[in-house]
Design a protein around this motif. Structure first.
Motif, PDB file in Angstrom:
ATOM      1  N   MET A  84       0.833  -1.179   0.000  1.00 12.65           N
ATOM      2  CA  MET A  84       0.000   0.000   0.000  1.00 12.65           C
ATOM      3  C   MET A  84       0.883   1.250   0.000  1.00 12.65           C
ATOM      4  SD  MET A  84      -2.724   1.184   2.850  1.00 12.65           S
ATOM      5  CE  MET A  84      -1.892   2.466   3.740  1.00 12.65           C
ATOM      6  N   GLU A  85       0.528   2.186  -0.826  1.00 11.38           N
ATOM      7  CA  GLU A  85       1.254   3.453  -0.880  1.00 11.38           C
ATOM      8  C   GLU A  85       0.779   4.348   0.254  1.00 11.38           C
ATOM      9  OE1 GLU A  85       1.539   7.135  -3.955  1.00 11.38           O
ATOM     10  OE2 GLU A  85       1.591   5.112  -4.813  1.00 11.38           O
ATOM     11  N   SER A  86       1.718   5.018   0.906  1.00 13.08           N
ATOM     12  CA  SER A  86       1.356   5.902   2.013  1.00 13.08           C
ATOM     13  C   SER A  86       0.670   7.152   1.500  1.00 13.08           C
ATOM     14  CB  SER A  86       2.603   6.318   2.790  1.00 13.08           C
ATOM     15  OG  SER A  86       3.120   5.239   3.492  1.00 13.08           O
ATOM     16  N   PRO A  87      -0.415   7.557   2.163  1.00 11.31           N
ATOM     17  CA  PRO A  87      -1.102   8.781   1.764  1.00 11.31           C
ATOM     18  C   PRO A  87      -0.274  10.009   2.161  1.00 11.31           C
ATOM     19  CG  PRO A  87      -2.170   7.826   3.687  1.00 11.31           C
ATOM     20  CD  PRO A  87      -1.096   6.867   3.253  1.00 11.31           C
ATOM     21  N   GLU A  88      -0.530  11.102   1.488  1.00  7.52           N
ATOM     22  CA  GLU A  88       0.096  12.375   1.836  1.00  7.52           C
ATOM     23  C   GLU A  88      -0.406  12.808   3.212  1.00  7.52           C
ATOM     24  OE1 GLU A  88       2.382  14.377   0.182  1.00  7.52           O
ATOM     25  OE2 GLU A  88       2.610  12.619  -1.111  1.00  7.52           O
ATOM     26  N   PHE A  89       0.370  13.626   3.917  1.00  8.14           N
ATOM     27  CA  PHE A  89      -0.006  14.028   5.271  1.00  8.14           C
ATOM     28  C   PHE A  89      -1.333  14.777   5.331  1.00  8.14           C
ATOM     29  CE2 PHE A  89       2.142  17.784   3.776  1.00  8.14           C
ATOM     30  CZ  PHE A  89       1.485  18.844   4.400  1.00  8.14           C
ATOM     31  N   THR A  90      -1.762  15.366   4.246  1.00  7.94           N
ATOM     32  CA  THR A  90      -3.051  16.063   4.234  1.00  7.94           C
ATOM     33  C   THR A  90      -4.221  15.101   4.065  1.00  7.94           C
ATOM     34  OG1 THR A  90      -2.829  16.421   1.852  1.00  7.94           O
ATOM     35  CG2 THR A  90      -2.077  18.199   3.309  1.00  7.94           C
ATOM     36  N   GLU A  91      -3.924  13.829   3.810  1.00  7.35           N
ATOM     37  CA  GLU A  91      -4.972  12.844   3.551  1.00  7.35           C
ATOM     38  C   GLU A  91      -5.276  11.953   4.756  1.00  7.35           C
ATOM     39  OE1 GLU A  91      -3.239  10.937   0.159  1.00  7.35           O
ATOM     40  OE2 GLU A  91      -4.006  12.452  -1.220  1.00  7.35           O
ATOM     41  N   TYR A  92      -4.663  12.249   5.906  1.00  7.92           N
ATOM     42  CA  TYR A  92      -4.968  11.495   7.121  1.00  7.92           C
ATOM     43  C   TYR A  92      -5.009  12.451   8.304  1.00  7.92           C
ATOM     44  CZ  TYR A  92       0.152  11.439   7.846  1.00  7.92           C
ATOM     45  OH  TYR A  92       1.460  11.788   8.001  1.00  7.92           O
ATOM     46  N   ASP A  93      -5.647  12.002   9.376  1.00  7.92           N
ATOM     47  CA  ASP A  93      -5.772  12.803  10.590  1.00  7.92           C
ATOM     48  C   ASP A  93      -4.608  12.498  11.523  1.00  7.92           C
ATOM     49  OD1 ASP A  93      -8.272  13.741   9.690  1.00  7.92           O
ATOM     50  OD2 ASP A  93      -9.260  11.964  10.510  1.00  7.92           O
ATOM     51  N   THR A  94      -4.073  13.537  12.131  1.00  8.14           N
ATOM     52  CA  THR A  94      -3.011  13.376  13.114  1.00  8.14           C
ATOM     53  C   THR A  94      -3.490  13.958  14.438  1.00  8.14           C
ATOM     54  OG1 THR A  94      -1.312  13.616  11.414  1.00  8.14           O
ATOM     55  CG2 THR A  94      -0.609  13.911  13.686  1.00  8.14           C
ATOM     56  N   ARG A  95      -3.221  13.242  15.506  1.00  6.71           N
ATOM     57  CA  ARG A  95      -3.589  13.718  16.836  1.00  6.71           C
ATOM     58  C   ARG A  95      -2.353  13.677  17.717  1.00  6.71           C
ATOM     59  NH1 ARG A  95      -5.488  11.067  21.730  1.00  6.71           N
ATOM     60  NH2 ARG A  95      -6.830  12.453  22.919  1.00  6.71           N
ATOM     61  N   LEU A  96      -1.998  14.838  18.271  1.00  7.58           N
ATOM     62  CA  LEU A  96      -0.895  14.943  19.220  1.00  7.58           C
ATOM     63  C   LEU A  96      -1.462  14.806  20.620  1.00  7.58           C
ATOM     64  CD1 LEU A  96       2.066  15.576  19.890  1.00  7.58           C
ATOM     65  CD2 LEU A  96       1.435  18.020  19.825  1.00  7.58           C
ATOM     66  N   ALA A  97      -0.870  13.936  21.417  1.00  6.28           N
ATOM     67  CA  ALA A  97      -1.353  13.708  22.777  1.00  6.28           C
ATOM     68  C   ALA A  97      -0.173  13.627  23.738  1.00  6.28           C
ATOM     69  CB  ALA A  97      -2.172  12.421  22.835  1.00  6.28           C
ATOM     70  N   ALA A  98      -0.438  13.945  25.000  1.00  5.17           N
ATOM     71  CA  ALA A  98       0.586  13.881  26.041  1.00  5.17           C
ATOM     72  C   ALA A  98       0.043  13.075  27.216  1.00  5.17           C
ATOM     73  CB  ALA A  98       0.969  15.285  26.482  1.00  5.17           C
ATOM     74  N   TYR A  99       0.875  12.190  27.749  1.00  3.64           N
ATOM     75  CA  TYR A  99       0.479  11.286  28.828  1.00  3.64           C
ATOM     76  C   TYR A  99       1.520  11.315  29.940  1.00  3.64           C
ATOM     77  CZ  TYR A  99      -2.900   9.446  25.549  1.00  3.64           C
ATOM     78  OH  TYR A  99      -3.945   9.321  24.666  1.00  3.64           O
ATOM     79  N   ALA A 100       1.101  10.874  31.129  1.00  2.00           N
ATOM     80  CA  ALA A 100       1.994  10.870  32.280  1.00  2.00           C
ATOM     81  C   ALA A 100       2.076   9.488  32.907  1.00  2.00           C
ATOM     82  CB  ALA A 100       1.499  11.868  33.334  1.00  2.00           C
ATOM     83  N   VAL A 101       3.274   9.109  33.301  1.00  2.00           N
ATOM     84  CA  VAL A 101       3.489   7.951  34.154  1.00  2.00           C
ATOM     85  C   VAL A 101       3.721   8.522  35.547  1.00  2.00           C
ATOM     86  CG1 VAL A 101       4.983   5.999  34.703  1.00  2.00           C
ATOM     87  CG2 VAL A 101       4.460   6.533  32.305  1.00  2.00           C
ATOM     88  N   VAL A 102       2.749   8.278  36.423  1.00  2.92           N
ATOM     89  CA  VAL A 102       2.805   8.788  37.792  1.00  2.92           C
ATOM     90  C   VAL A 102       2.943   7.588  38.717  1.00  2.92           C
ATOM     91  CG1 VAL A 102       1.631  10.152  39.555  1.00  2.92           C
ATOM     92  CG2 VAL A 102       1.295  10.707  37.128  1.00  2.92           C
TER      93      VAL A 102
END
Length: 143
Positions: free
Chosen positions: A1-19
């Protein structure tokens, strides 16, 4: 499968903690979006104009009731989800970029999130975490 261009998929930035507390217990939150809830690290999506560290502090407070101070960067994890595997109905691929920090509690008290993506926050002895139904992020950064 050919990778889609970055404008063709959704990106979500998230931050998590190990407490981890002084009794070697790990703080986890119960993620309620999948069909069967899973334990996850407290954290989540970083808002558009929000710094990563501000995002992890806000998310931990929302999901657990605790105020934290982020510490050392533990790592960055990425995952790709096909459209048919996403929780929301869409024809777009999803790339999650998850930044994980150590964090220590500096205030607040244990409280469950209301009307959010987690139902409960709880402390678990580190040696019991491997027995829980948990997301891959917990497996990778806690065990």
């Amino acid at each position: 499968m050919e990778s889609p261009e970055f404008t063709e998929y959704d990106t979500r930035l998230a931050a998590y903690a190990v407490v981890v507390d002084d009794r070697d217990r790990v703080l986890l939150a119960l993620w309620n979006e999948p069909d069967e809830p899973l334990w996850t690290l407290p954290g989540g999506g970083v808002d558009l104009h929000e710094a990563l560290l501000d995002g992890v502090v806000r998310e931990v407070r929302e999901e657990t009731g605790y105020d934290v101070e982020p510490g050392r960067l533990l790592g960055v994890d990425t995952m790709v989800i096909a459209p048919h595997d996403r929780i929301t109905r869409t024809d777009r691929w999803h790339k999650g970029v998850r930044v994980v920090y150590e964090a220590r509690i500096v205030g607040g008290e244990l409280t469950a999130e209301v009307d959010g993506t987690t139902d409960e926050a709880r402390w678990f002895p580190r040696d019991e975490v491997a027995t829980l139904r948990r997301v891959g992020l917990v497996r990778k950064f806690v065990g």
